[in-house]
Design an enzyme around this catalytic site. Structure first.
Site, PDB file in Angstrom:
ATOM      1  N   GLU A 181       0.890  -1.173   0.000  1.00  0.00           N
ATOM      2  CA  GLU A 181       0.000   0.000   0.000  1.00  0.00           C
ATOM      3  C   GLU A 181       0.914   1.205   0.000  1.00  0.00           C
ATOM      4  OE1 GLU A 181      -3.094   0.187  -0.257  1.00  0.00           O
ATOM      5  OE2 GLU A 181      -3.883  -1.729   0.430  1.00  0.00           O
TER       6      GLU A 181
ATOM      7  N   CYS B  74      -2.647   8.598   2.451  1.00  0.00           N
ATOM      8  CA  CYS B  74      -2.295   8.128   1.109  1.00  0.00           C
ATOM      9  C   CYS B  74      -3.451   8.374   0.138  1.00  0.00           C
ATOM     10  CB  CYS B  74      -1.893   6.662   1.134  1.00  0.00           C
ATOM     11  SG  CYS B  74      -3.033   5.616   2.042  1.00  0.00           S
TER      12      CYS B  74
END
Ligand code: NDP
Length: 453
Positions: free
Chosen positions: A227, A261
């Protein structure tokens, strides 16, 4: 060294030496040895322990939030919210896990088989500082229910979060050899991955860390989930409440001090709306986001997680302006010992500029004007990243149609980002590989083993 520095004040709070190689080897051995017993426990028992962890996370939300505020400057209310999401993730896998792991009968052309869902072994988790509890939960909750054991290397700026998470799990009944926190350094990770006692790795963090971990995982033929960063687009096609859309967008961008993110980092507005949107957005950002103490619940703009993070973001803003971007709000590193950067809005960012292609991991929004739906999609996709995206429109069907044209791991209609325990989360392109959360999140480190009957 694992170092706690309060980013609001610059004060050094704690230092913990890295684990020696021998300690790391012992930790690997623990989770390797613990695997046989943990996977042999009935799934209902593992699920019950994970459900108990959900309760304990909820009970300790204040304590965990205070640690995150101290270590990485998270606003205290956001910290409590994060732990609430963590409890929900543990609850989801505790409740749904046994069903998700049930055997699946397969009807073949020439007979029958059953698909069993089994763990694969001891896993390494390498986790970041931006959501110290949530990022760990996404990896740990499904894998504990599945029967994998876990060795966790947390970010070197949040050792207290790492210890607090381990003690929640221990108190919930996770055995000492099924989840182990280790203060390993990132330099030790390559040889850890070469150790045959570890079966896979999940990393959340930067592209560089992802490249390094993926290369080592590949060299050792181990499964990895990544990720990484994102530069998510948020497209506004039209709206019947501009102020509300501006507010939602600014909130999403500035959440967690801009260090998410999947925050909407590039906001793309269709032509006729653009100027008015940009004016109101810049006004909202300037007036609402005021640097303050993250421990004070009324604070709207916390520090970044570290001085180096703040310097880097301030440098990216400076470069963008030097390369010709227009500064519409903020733009400065706030003087003083804290790691603060003003909430910033940039427009007129073009493909010749670094800011067009990079992720800016701080409170900085880039605004773009698109003359048509097609151009908005083209702009949205013109990035090396592919984590999330959002589309806002009064006509949901139109937004959903545009969503299909976006190259991203997930798209939200009339909302931005966030995270739900039962909704898969993950990216494509340079944002990583694999999915966490939901039914997909428990499958990444699963041996889906057909038994032909
Ligand atoms: P890092 O990627 O460096 O840190 C994340 C985790 O990876 C930490 O545990 C870190 O350990 C570890 N790590 C770092 N390098 C390696 C390596 N080569 N091999 C193995 N593990 C490694 O994040 P940064 O703190 O440097 O943040 C920089 C950028 O990363 C941000 O600006 C943002 O773009 C991105 N990022 C994205 C996140 C996300 O949610 N997707 C979260 C955090 C960062 P250690 O702390 O010991 O170095």
């Amino acid at each position: 060294m694992y170092t706690v520095t309060n980013p609001a004040t610059g004060e050094l709070v704690d230092e913990i030496p890295n684990a020696a190689d021998a300690e790391v080897r012992v930790a690997i051995d623990q989770v390797h040895r613990g695997y046989a017993a943990w996977r042999a426990r009935p799934v209902a028992e593992r699920a019950a322990i994970v459900l108990r962890a959900a309760e304990l996370f909820a009970e300790r939300a204040d304590e965990l939030a205070a640690i995150m505020t101290l270590e990485m400057g998270k606003r205290i209310n956001e910290g409590r919210g994060e732990v609430g999401v963590v409890a929900d993730i543990f609850r989801y896998y505790g409740e749904r896990g046994p069903d998700l792991l049930a055997d699946e009968p397969l009807t073949l052309r020439g007979g029958e088989a059953v698909l069993t869902k089994e763990p694969i072994g001891a896993l390494l988790g390498v986790m970041p500082w931006n959501f110290p509890c949530y990022q760990v939960a996404r990896f740990v909750a499904p894998n504990l229910v599945l029967g994998n054991t876990i060795l966790l290397k947390h970010a070197s700026i949040c050792p207290r979060s790492a210890v607090a998470i381990e003690s929640v799990l221990r108190d919930a009944g996770v055995p000492a050899d099924a989840y182990v926190n280790v203060f390993a350094s990132s330099r030790q990770v390559p040889w850890m991955l070469a150790d045959p006692r570890l079966a896979g790795v999940s990393l959340t963090g930067s592209e560089q860390a992802g490249i390094s971990v993926a290369a080592e995982a590949g060299r050792n033929l181990k499964k990895c989930v990544l990720e990484l960063g994102g530069s998510d687009p948020l497209i506004v096609l039209d709206t019947d409440d501009l102020d509300e859309t501006v507010k939602i967008t600014a909130t999403a961008r500035m959440r967690n001090g801009g260090q998410s993110c999947n925050a909407p980092k590039r906001i793309i507005v269709l032509g006729e709306l653009y100027e008015e949107f940009a004016d109101r957005f810049a006004k909202r950002v300037t007036e609402y986001y005021v640097p303050g103490d993250p421990a004070d619940p009324s604070t709207t703009l916390p520090p970044l997680a570290s001085t180096s993070a703040a310097d880097e973001v301030a440098g990216q803003i400076e470069t963008a302006i030097r390369e010709g971007a227009t500064l519409r709000a903020g733009g400065r590193r706030v003087p003083g010992p804290g790691a603060y950067v003003e909430a910033t809005v940039l427009t007129d960012v073009t493909p010749e500029m670094a800011a067009y292609h990079e992720e800016i991991f701080g409170p900085v929004a880039l605004l773009f004007c698109a003359s048509s739906e097609a151009e908005a999609i083209e702009l949205a996709n013109d990035t090396p990243f592919g984590l999330g995206a959002s589309v806002f429109a009064t006509d949901r069907a139109r937004a959903a149609r545009v969503a299909r044209g976006i190259e991203a791991g997930m798209v939200y209609v009339n909302k931005s980002g966030g995270s739900e325990a039962d909704l898969p989360f993950g990216g494509i392109k340079r944002s990583g590989m694999g999915r966490e959360l939901g039914a997909l999140g428990i499958e990444e480190f699963m041996n889906k083993k057909p038994i032909r009957l």
